[in-house]
Each structure stands twice: as structure tokens, then as C-alpha cells.
Design a protein around this motif. Structure first.
Motif, PDB file in Angstrom:
ATOM      1  N   THR B  30     -17.794  16.569  12.594  1.00 15.72           N
ATOM      2  CA  THR B  30     -18.227  17.957  12.465  1.00 15.72           C
ATOM      3  C   THR B  30     -18.431  18.268  10.989  1.00 15.72           C
ATOM      4  O   THR B  30     -17.511  18.118  10.202  1.00 15.72           O
ATOM      5  CB  THR B  30     -17.177  18.915  13.048  1.00 15.72           C
ATOM      6  N   TYR B  50     -20.379  26.940   5.723  1.00 15.07           N
ATOM      7  CA  TYR B  50     -20.315  26.926   7.174  1.00 15.07           C
ATOM      8  C   TYR B  50     -19.230  25.950   7.607  1.00 15.07           C
ATOM      9  O   TYR B  50     -19.264  24.760   7.265  1.00 15.07           O
ATOM     10  CB  TYR B  50     -21.650  26.500   7.799  1.00 15.07           C
ATOM     11  N   SER B  52     -17.572  26.672  11.090  1.00 14.35           N
ATOM     12  CA  SER B  52     -17.699  26.713  12.540  1.00 14.35           C
ATOM     13  C   SER B  52     -18.166  28.106  12.929  1.00 14.35           C
ATOM     14  O   SER B  52     -18.307  28.987  12.079  1.00 14.35           O
ATOM     15  CB  SER B  52     -16.363  26.387  13.220  1.00 14.35           C
ATOM     16  N   ASP B  54     -20.504  31.177  14.240  1.00 17.95           N
ATOM     17  CA  ASP B  54     -21.882  31.649  14.124  1.00 17.95           C
ATOM     18  C   ASP B  54     -22.682  30.741  13.203  1.00 17.95           C
ATOM     19  O   ASP B  54     -22.274  30.478  12.077  1.00 17.95           O
ATOM     20  CB  ASP B  54     -21.889  33.086  13.592  1.00 17.95           C
ATOM     21  N   THR B  55     -23.815  30.278  13.683  1.00 14.86           N
ATOM     22  CA  THR B  55     -24.594  29.308  12.914  1.00 14.86           C
ATOM     23  C   THR B  55     -25.403  29.953  11.802  1.00 14.86           C
ATOM     24  O   THR B  55     -25.972  29.250  10.974  1.00 14.86           O
ATOM     25  CB  THR B  55     -25.536  28.534  13.841  1.00 14.86           C
ATOM     26  N   LEU B  56     -25.484  31.250  11.783  1.00 15.17           N
ATOM     27  CA  LEU B  56     -26.144  31.960  10.685  1.00 15.17           C
ATOM     28  C   LEU B  56     -25.047  32.556   9.811  1.00 15.17           C
ATOM     29  O   LEU B  56     -24.299  33.424  10.265  1.00 15.17           O
ATOM     30  CB  LEU B  56     -27.070  33.048  11.229  1.00 15.17           C
ATOM     31  N   GLU B  66     -28.747  28.860   7.783  1.00 16.63           N
ATOM     32  CA  GLU B  66     -28.642  28.632   9.215  1.00 16.63           C
ATOM     33  C   GLU B  66     -28.342  27.171   9.483  1.00 16.63           C
ATOM     34  O   GLU B  66     -29.063  26.277   9.020  1.00 16.63           O
ATOM     35  CB  GLU B  66     -29.915  29.042   9.935  1.00 16.63           C
ATOM     36  N   PHE B  67     -27.295  26.931  10.229  1.00 12.03           N
ATOM     37  CA  PHE B  67     -26.908  25.581  10.633  1.00 12.03           C
ATOM     38  C   PHE B  67     -27.614  25.251  11.937  1.00 12.03           C
ATOM     39  O   PHE B  67     -27.479  25.972  12.930  1.00 12.03           O
ATOM     40  CB  PHE B  67     -25.392  25.512  10.815  1.00 12.03           C
ATOM     41  N   LYS B  68     -28.360  24.155  11.921  1.00 12.58           N
ATOM     42  CA  LYS B  68     -29.024  23.679  13.139  1.00 12.58           C
ATOM     43  C   LYS B  68     -28.581  22.250  13.386  1.00 12.58           C
ATOM     44  O   LYS B  68     -29.078  21.303  12.756  1.00 12.58           O
ATOM     45  CB  LYS B  68     -30.550  23.757  12.987  1.00 12.58           C
ATOM     46  N   ARG B  69     -27.673  22.116  14.322  1.00 11.87           N
ATOM     47  CA  ARG B  69     -27.095  20.795  14.591  1.00 11.87           C
ATOM     48  C   ARG B  69     -28.157  19.819  15.081  1.00 11.87           C
ATOM     49  O   ARG B  69     -28.167  18.657  14.679  1.00 11.87           O
ATOM     50  CB  ARG B  69     -25.974  20.917  15.630  1.00 11.87           C
ATOM     51  N   PHE B  74     -29.404  22.592   7.225  1.00 11.90           N
ATOM     52  CA  PHE B  74     -28.631  23.756   6.772  1.00 11.90           C
ATOM     53  C   PHE B  74     -29.460  24.405   5.663  1.00 11.90           C
ATOM     54  O   PHE B  74     -29.137  24.348   4.498  1.00 11.90           O
ATOM     55  CB  PHE B  74     -27.253  23.319   6.273  1.00 11.90           C
TER      56      PHE B  74
END
Lengths: 113, 114
Positions: B30, B50, B52, B54-56, B66-69, B74
Motif C-alpha cells: 500500500t 495520501y 488512506s 478519500d483518494t482526493l 488524486e490517488f488512482k490505484r 498521484f
């Protein structure tokens, strides 16, 4: 003011002349670390310390030594500097808990001739 | 091994324009992700992080990321750039326990035109 300080900020030296770059933090942080920054490579970790008298190697430890005799100080020692150690050096510190942010000092620019 | 790629070495935008700085990472677990800013002659200042949830994420100085797995990205954004935003921006990934080594990208230098 909470901060990480480094001295000197700029240093010109010659090959083989031992030098020490000091790092001090006033936040009572357990964790401290040294990085070097080179163009196109980002920052790379040299050494780190989890607490007093506890130090370990990072990714690029060759040619460097550290000590942690006091919680607030974490000096970086170059016993016999070489030109490939010309770089910008950053000290960082954080609390020991998980998910703690690392705070960085202003940097020390070193030139080894 | 973990790595961070910032594809843009240098970006120039006009003052008031929007900004997006790209960051792609490779990490085995992670990821904990950070954006730092370095002004000339200054140290590194944390913009946002970031861990964990909220991804924004919102940061200081009006920045967000913004985190986009699914894309291992990022990206850093700001809706309206100010001249004082001119600096070098570093994306980093790493652990927040153990040796806490952060792996940094090579940086993106932002220039702001009046």
C-alpha cells in the motif's frame, strides 16, 4: 519555531579532507535521516536513525558515517570526501509513530574538488 | 523495487491558468504518497500526503492531488496558479514505519509566466 537546521549551508572542500555536516531538530523527534539530491535522480537516503544510538544504512551509505549521541542531533561525516560526493544534502526528522510526516532541513550544498 | 516517475522535467504555465503535475509510482505494498515543493535555495516543504481513505486529498497553498490505484498515479493539481508557485515539485512514495525511506521522483520545475 519547529524546524530542522543544517550547517553549513554551503561548503567547498578538497578531496580527502574530513568534514562534518551538522543537523539539529527542535521537535523532539525520534527518527532522523540523511538524503542526497542529485540532478535527475531525486533524493536518495544515505543513513537513518530510529533513536539515540540506533542508526542504519539507507540506499547509498558508501563513503558516509553518522552518529546519534543526542536525540536532537544527527551529524553526517565524510571521512575522506571524493568528487562524487558533490551533492545537495538534506536532513529530515519525524516522530516515531506510524504515518508521521518527515520534515526536511534547508539543505547543504557540498562541492568536493 | 519502488520507483517514482515524474514525466515532465519542466512545465511553463501562465499565471491564473490551471496546473497538473504528473506522478506515477511503483510500489509493492500500500503506497504512502507525498508531494513536496522546493523553492530556490529552500528546503523541502510538504504540500500534501495520501495514506488512506478519500483518494482526493487537499493540501496547502490551494493544491490537491488524486490517488488512482488503477493507474498507479498521484497527480498534483491547482485550479489557478500564482507567480509564487514557481518552484520545483517532487512526488515521493515510501513507508511510514521502519526506515521510512522515501523514494523521490526526479522533480518537475514549474515556471509561471505573467
Amino acid at each position: 519555531e519547529a524546524q530542522v537546521t543544517q550547517n553549513p549551508r554551503y561548503l567547498i572542500t578538497v578531496t580527502g579532507k574530513k568534514l562534518t555536516v551538522t543537523c539539529s531538530q527542535n521537535m523532539n523527534h525520534e527518527y532522523m535521516s540523511w538524503y542526497r539530491q542529485d540532478p535527475g535522480l531525486g533524493l536518495r537516503q544515505i543513513y537513518y536513525s530510529m533513536n539515540v544510538e540506533v542508526t542504519d544504512k539507507g540506499d547509498v551509505p558508501e563513503g558516509y558515517k553518522v552518529s546519534r549521541k543526542e536525540k536532537r542531533n544527527f551529524p553526517l561525516i565524510l571521512e575522506s570526501p571524493s568528487p562524487n560526493q558533490t551533492s545537495l544534502y538534506f536532513c529530515a526528522s519525524s516522530r516515531a509513530g506510524t504515518e508521521e510526516t518527515q520534515y526536511f532541513g534547508p539543505g547543504t550544498r557540498l562541492l568536493v574538488l | 523495487a519502488q520507483s517514482v516517475t515524474q514525466p515532465d522535467i519542466h512545465i511553463t504555465v501562465s499565471e491564473g491558468a490551471s496546473l497538473e503535475l504528473r506522478c506515477n509510482y511503483s510500489y509493492g505494498a500500500t503506497p504512502y504518497l507525498f508531494w513536496y515543493v522546493q523553492s530556490p535555495g529552500q528546503g523541502l516543504q510538504l504540500l500534501l500526503k495520501y495514506f488512506s481513505g478519500d483518494t482526493l486529498v487537499q493540501g496547502i497553498k490551494g493544491f490537491e492531488a488524486e490517488f488512482k490505484r488503477s493507474q498507479s498515479s498521484f497527480n498534483l493539481r491547482k485550479p489557478s496558479v500564482h507567480w509564487s508557485d514557481a518552484a520545483e515539485y517532487f512526488c515521493a512514495v515510501g513507508a511510514v514505519t521502519g526506515r521510512r525511506a522515501l523514494t523521490f521522483g526526479s522533480g518537475t520545475r514549474l515556471q509561471v509566466q505573467p
